[in-house]
Write an enzyme that holds these catalytic residues in place. Structure first.
Site, PDB file in Angstrom:
ATOM      1  N   GLU A  87       0.835  -1.207   0.000  1.00 32.87           N
ATOM      2  CA  GLU A  87       0.000   0.000   0.000  1.00 32.87           C
ATOM      3  C   GLU A  87       0.863   1.247   0.000  1.00 32.87           C
ATOM      4  OE1 GLU A  87      -2.468  -0.198   3.489  1.00 32.87           O
ATOM      5  OE2 GLU A  87      -0.998   0.824   4.713  1.00 32.87           O
ATOM      6  N   GLY A  92      -4.121  -0.709   5.928  1.00 36.61           N
ATOM      7  CA  GLY A  92      -4.374  -1.941   5.186  1.00 36.61           C
ATOM      8  C   GLY A  92      -3.859  -3.176   5.887  1.00 36.61           C
TER       9      GLY A  92
END
Length: 446
Positions: A245, A343
């Protein structure tokens, strides 16, 4: 086609952009390194004439000017989707009127499409317009397009120092889709490299020992990830892939050491895939026009199914605390806000589903205060208010400087025993007593 006429017709100043803000408006101010700093500065100057202006952003690498201008929260109310140190300070100090918006990061684009209040303005830093009329924001592709679609007006802060991040999709916006533009050629917003010591390096050794050639990696940010990246760079590992991410300095060090090729990836072959990048100027220079990288929206980077489809995927995330049941917290300590879910859960779940995949949560076993008192980061139960980022059934590997253990399939007493083995020796006897009080310690355990 010459796009210069459209450009000039839409060109205003940062002050004029900020003058478009009205009382009660919601404003999206960018993300990470592409936070619209000149807009923030211009908006702060209007503090006395504005009330209840609600601003959204995240991972802001500096102290927002609107927060310095208004210490009451009456004029500007800041909202963070994922907090840097400066945002954390605002949220934990209620007088500023700053708040956190909990998100599962992979879903943030959908939040903008379906759930969040419509913004009057979405503004973000971009690189200068190219010959096709496009502006690049690939350094924070993340959910930028979703903020544009959710806003009445799209404004771009054009900065010649913003690197052009290539390789992906939804990392450009065309002049035809923009309402206004202003120019502000300021230095890039950087994040200092977190320092690490012997303890972090020992954790890193255990993590790196679990890796193998051709693994596809996701790594977070901070001292521990930096140490892990450094150990990988010095290792004999080869042909690593990247799908993450956040693209951080650890990856640059690994890439420059020749450890990353991406040629063993079974999708996005040869590309280092990421949703946003933030770090040093060295990182931005590496990203600029680099076709080895792939800037994508976060709903792709963090999609559990996409992660699971990548063979030999290894997620490496950090935590603030782990309890004796195996729960992971990286968001809060009690009611004290730290960062956000990000995430972490997406990658923990996706990595375990990957063929040959592994999910690793790394942390130091304890912390020592200025008076020399040692407090365990492995706790019997979380303090009230602490948010569990991953529950015990999600936990795969946990690593501290004391070792690394696989928690899949362990009973509650086995997990407690394993976690106490990962705790600092000074804290183990007390943890044994606490585990016994909780009914998860067997008398046969040593």
């Amino acid at each position: 086609m010459d796009f210069s006429q459209q450009y000039n017709e839409k060109l205003i100043t940062a002050k004029e952009a900020a003058n478009l803000v009205k009382d009660g408006d919601w404003i999206d101010i960018g993300w990470g390194a592409l936070t619209a700093k000149a807009f923030d500065q211009a908006l702060a100057k209007r503090v006395d004439e504005l009330h209840d202006v609600k601003v959204r952003g995240g991972v802001v690498p500096y102290e927002l000017d609107i927060s310095k201008a208004d210490s009451t929260g009456e004029h500007f109310v800041y909202h963070s989707f994922h907090s840097s140190g400066t945002e954390r300070g605002l949220i934990n100090n209620n007088k500023y009127g700053a708040y956190f918006i909990p998100v599962k990061y992979s879903e943030i684009g959908r939040y903008f499409n379906e759930n969040l209040d419509k913004a009057s303005i979405s503004v973000i830093q971009v690189s200068p317009m190219d010959k096709n009329g496009n502006f690049n924001f690939g350094l924070s592709a993340s959910h930028a397009w979703a903020t544009f679609k959710n806003a009445d007006k799209v404004i771009l802060e054009v900065n010649e120092n913003v690197p052009v991040a290539l390789g992906g999709y939804l990392n450009y916006i065309n002049i035809k889709d923009v309402d206004y533009i202003y120019e502000a050629n300021e230095e890039m917003l950087t994040l200092g490299k977190a320092n690490y010591g012997e303890v972090e390096l020992k954790v890193a050794e255990y993590v790196v020992d679990l890796l193998k050639d051709g693994d596809c990696l996701q790594i977070g940010i901070g001292a521990l990830p930096n140490a892990i990246g450094s150990e990988i760079a010095k290792s004999d590992l080869k042909d690593l892939g990247i799908h993450t991410e956040m693209y951080v300095d650890a990856f640059v060090e690994m890439a420059k050491a020749g450890k990353i090729t991406g040629m063993k990836k079974n999708r996005d072959i040869g590309r280092q895939t990421y949703a946003f990048a933030a770090g040093s100027q060295e990182l931005y220079d590496y990203v600029d026009h680099n076709e080895d990288l792939m800037a994508v929206p976060v709903n792709y980077a963090n999609d559990v199914d996409i992660i699971a489809s990548l063979d030999n995927f290894v997620s490496i995330n950090t935590a603030m605390q782990v309890d004796l049941w195996g729960q992971i917290s990286s968001e809060t300590v009690g009611t004290r806000h730290i960062s956000g879910a990000g995430g972490a859960l997406d990658f923990i779940l996706g990595a375990y589903r990957s063929k040959g995949g592994r999910s690793i949560v790394a942390l130091k076993s304890s912390r020592v205060d200025k008076n020399g008192n040692r407090t365990s980061n492995i706790v019997p139960t979380f303090k009230a208010g602490t948010q569990a980022t991953a529950v015990r059934s999600n936990t795969h590997y946990i690593a501290t400087e004391q070792g690394i253990r696989n928690f899949k399939g362990l009973s509650t007493w086995q997990a407690a025993e394993a976690l106490i083995d990962l705790a600092h020796p000074d804290n183990r006897d007390e943890l044994i007593k606490q585990a016994d009080d909780l009914g998860i310690w067997r008398k046969s355990n040593k």
